[in-house]
Every structure is written in C-alpha cells, then in structure tokens.
Write an enzyme that holds these catalytic residues in place. Sequence first.
Site, PDB file in Angstrom:
ATOM      1  N   LYS A   1       0.819  -1.220   0.000  1.00 42.77           N
ATOM      2  CA  LYS A   1       0.000   0.000   0.000  1.00 42.77           C
ATOM      3  C   LYS A   1       0.847   1.261   0.000  1.00 42.77           C
ATOM      4  CE  LYS A   1      -4.477  -1.531   1.538  1.00 42.77           C
ATOM      5  NZ  LYS A   1      -5.642  -1.330   2.370  1.00 42.77           N
TER       6      LYS A   1
ATOM      7  N   LYS B   1      -4.962  -9.086  -6.931  1.00 45.60           N
ATOM      8  CA  LYS B   1      -6.272  -9.394  -6.355  1.00 45.60           C
ATOM      9  C   LYS B   1      -7.299  -8.341  -6.776  1.00 45.60           C
ATOM     10  CE  LYS B   1      -6.528  -7.062  -1.983  1.00 45.60           C
ATOM     11  NZ  LYS B   1      -7.282  -6.983  -0.766  1.00 45.60           N
TER      12      LYS B   1
ATOM     13  N   LYS C   1     -10.804  -2.685  -4.411  1.00 43.01           N
ATOM     14  CA  LYS C   1     -11.550  -1.428  -4.540  1.00 43.01           C
ATOM     15  C   LYS C   1     -10.694  -0.351  -5.157  1.00 43.01           C
ATOM     16  CE  LYS C   1     -13.756  -2.153  -0.085  1.00 43.01           C
ATOM     17  NZ  LYS C   1     -13.457  -1.966   1.333  1.00 43.01           N
TER      18      LYS C   1
END
Length: 334
Positions: free
Chosen positions: A113, A197, A200
């Site tokens: 992230k 994956k 969102k």
Amino acid sequence: MIKNRILSGVQPTGNLHLGNYLGAIKNFVALQQKFECYFMLADLHAITIFQDPQQLKNNVIETAAAFLACGIDPKKNIIFCQSAVPGHSELAWIFNCVARIGWLNRMTQFKEKAGSNKEKASVGLYSYPILMAADILLYKATHVPVGEDQKQHLELCRDIAIKFNNDFNCKDFFQLPEPVIVKEVARIMSLKDGKKKMSKSDDSEYSRINLTDTEDQIIQKIKKAKTDNDLIPSKVEDLNGRDEARNLIGILAILKNQTLEAALKDFSGKNFSEFKNILSDYLIKEIVPIGKKIKEFKKDPNNIKKILKDGAEKANIVSNQTLKDVHNILGLAL
Ligand code: ADP
Ligand code: TRP
C-alpha cells in the site's frame, strides 16, 4: 472462556466488490447461524489513507447497507462503526507498546500500500495491523473470517496476544483467535490481471464486479475480462500458468457450489465465449438482487444509523470491560 465469538471488519471505502462478497461477507452470513458475531465498519482503518469526509459518511451507509443486503441480520448480530467505540483506539495504543517494530516491518500489505514512497505514507498505515489486533482482542473474538490477504495481520494479532499474556503474567487473558479463511474464495483476482487481487482501489472499473453493478455492466465486464487463446482444459493442473482462466472458472465453481474439477468438466475443450455467457448469468443471479437491496436500504439512512447506534452501545459494553481489565493488568488504574 468465550467459545464462539466472531469479529470481522470491512473498510467503508466504497465499491464493495465480488472479492469482498465471496471472500468475506458471504462467509459472515453463513457464520451468523453458529456464532455470536461482531461485524464492524473499519472507518479508523479507512482513514490511514486520506478519505474525503462527506464521502466517508456515504461509504459507511453504503457498506452497512451492503451488509444488510447480503443477509446479515441486525437482530442477531452486532453491527457497528469502529470509531463509535473508543476502546479500539485505546487498546491499539497499548498494543503499540507491546508489539515490536521488527514485527511490523515484515507486514507485506504495508509495503504494497505504501508503494515506493514509504516516507510519505501515514504512520497509521504502518501501524494498521496493531489497530486490527485491538479490534479482535477487545472482544476476545475466537474466530476471524477474512480473505487470505489478512492472514499475516492475524498472525501478528496472535503474537501480540501471546506477548501480552507473557509480559504481564496473565496466562490466557487474551485467547488466540483463529482465522477462518475459505480456501476456494480466499483470493478473487482482478478481471484484467490474474496475478493481482480484485480490489476497490484498482483504477480500472473493468477489473472488478461491484455489488451495485447492473446486469449490463456485469455482461460487459465479463465479456472484456482477460482470458487466453487456449481452450478450457479438463484437468485442474492444466490451469497452472493460466491465472485469468483459473480465476474465472473458480468464480463460476463457487457460484455453482461446485469443485473446480466439476466446473472444468462441463466446459473442457470449449472456448471462453460460451463459458462467459454462463458465468455472467450466474453472477447476475447472485449479485443483481443484492445491488437492488443495497439501493432499498440506502433509501432509509436513519434506519441504518439506528442499527449502528444500537450495535455500538452493545459493543461498548464489552469493550469497556476488557479495557478495565487491561488497565488493572498494566497497573494503569490506581
Ligand atoms: P479491499 O481489499 O478491497 O480494500 P477490504 O480491505 O475492506 O477491501 O477487505 C474486506 C474483506 O474482504 C477482507 O476480509 C478481505 O480479506 C476481503 N477481500 C478483499 N479483497 C478480496 C479478494 N480479492 N478476494 C477475496 N477476499 C477479499
Ligand atoms: N484490515 C481488514 C481489511 O482491510 C479490515 C479489518 C479491520 C478487519 N479490522 C479487522 C478484519 C478485524 C478482521 C478483523 O480487510
């Protein structure tokens, strides 16, 4: 000793997708029959990355509506917002003092992230797994249903529980929570890239099926989903190296409640066009009714706010008790 208590959370960051549904929420719905469940909107986790305040409010309502639309019963379960229970932040601070920097440095989600610019990531993003450990241990949850991406965070949670119990000589005060990860649905991949994956935060809408997608959107997204030029094989081993094919066939197998082998049998030797039509049909059957219900629940935000308020009241009772005990154990209370 608590025997059967579940806690899990989903970040209210919008765009709930098929991965969240199959990997987490659908599982919550099944588990509510057997367990005492705490289902949380992890808004404090969401703000580890900047969130527009008005958008965050909308996303809380939207995510709670999705919980209800998927079949989580607010009468049976405690549904609440993390920020409405101050105990989460307080226990997280205490765990910041228990966990070791070396443990956090191993967390792969932070690395993903934060990307290449770690210096600019928020401190919250770094200590995110500590807050997650607090979420779980505050309620002494015995089981935590999550997708595979959260497994490492759960291991950290267990390490914190062990160190806390040892450091303060209070054997079994925190029980060790078990992850509940359903292998078949643990990692639903992006429709554009079978190695990433479904998420969102992917820039491409075509990478995911959202729970609020219309029939047409689902058909278009599946039509455009990446595949390869080979025919559908008959054996699971032959899917090795064909990540996109494996993902799509896996999704159909889950929706049909079949094994991957059985799903392959129906299509072996065929190309993807017929398969994609059938996959779209199954997705439409499962997802479109949920999307419609989400819209219905969103029409009455006061009902959702009331459910969250009632949930937070109940959650605060358990949280306050755990914190009181923790204060005593640490010598914080005179
Ligand atoms: P996201 O990862 O999309 O930002 P969250 O972090 O809020 O979503 O995840 C909520 C739940 O959904 C977690 O239990 C997570 O493991 C699960 N989940 C998220 N993406 C996937 C996926 N692609 N496949 C399976 N489960 C997933
Ligand atoms: N970190 C989880 C995710 O991104 C959400 C979450 C927050 C959670 N607290 C939790 C999941 C506690 C399980 C238990 O998916």
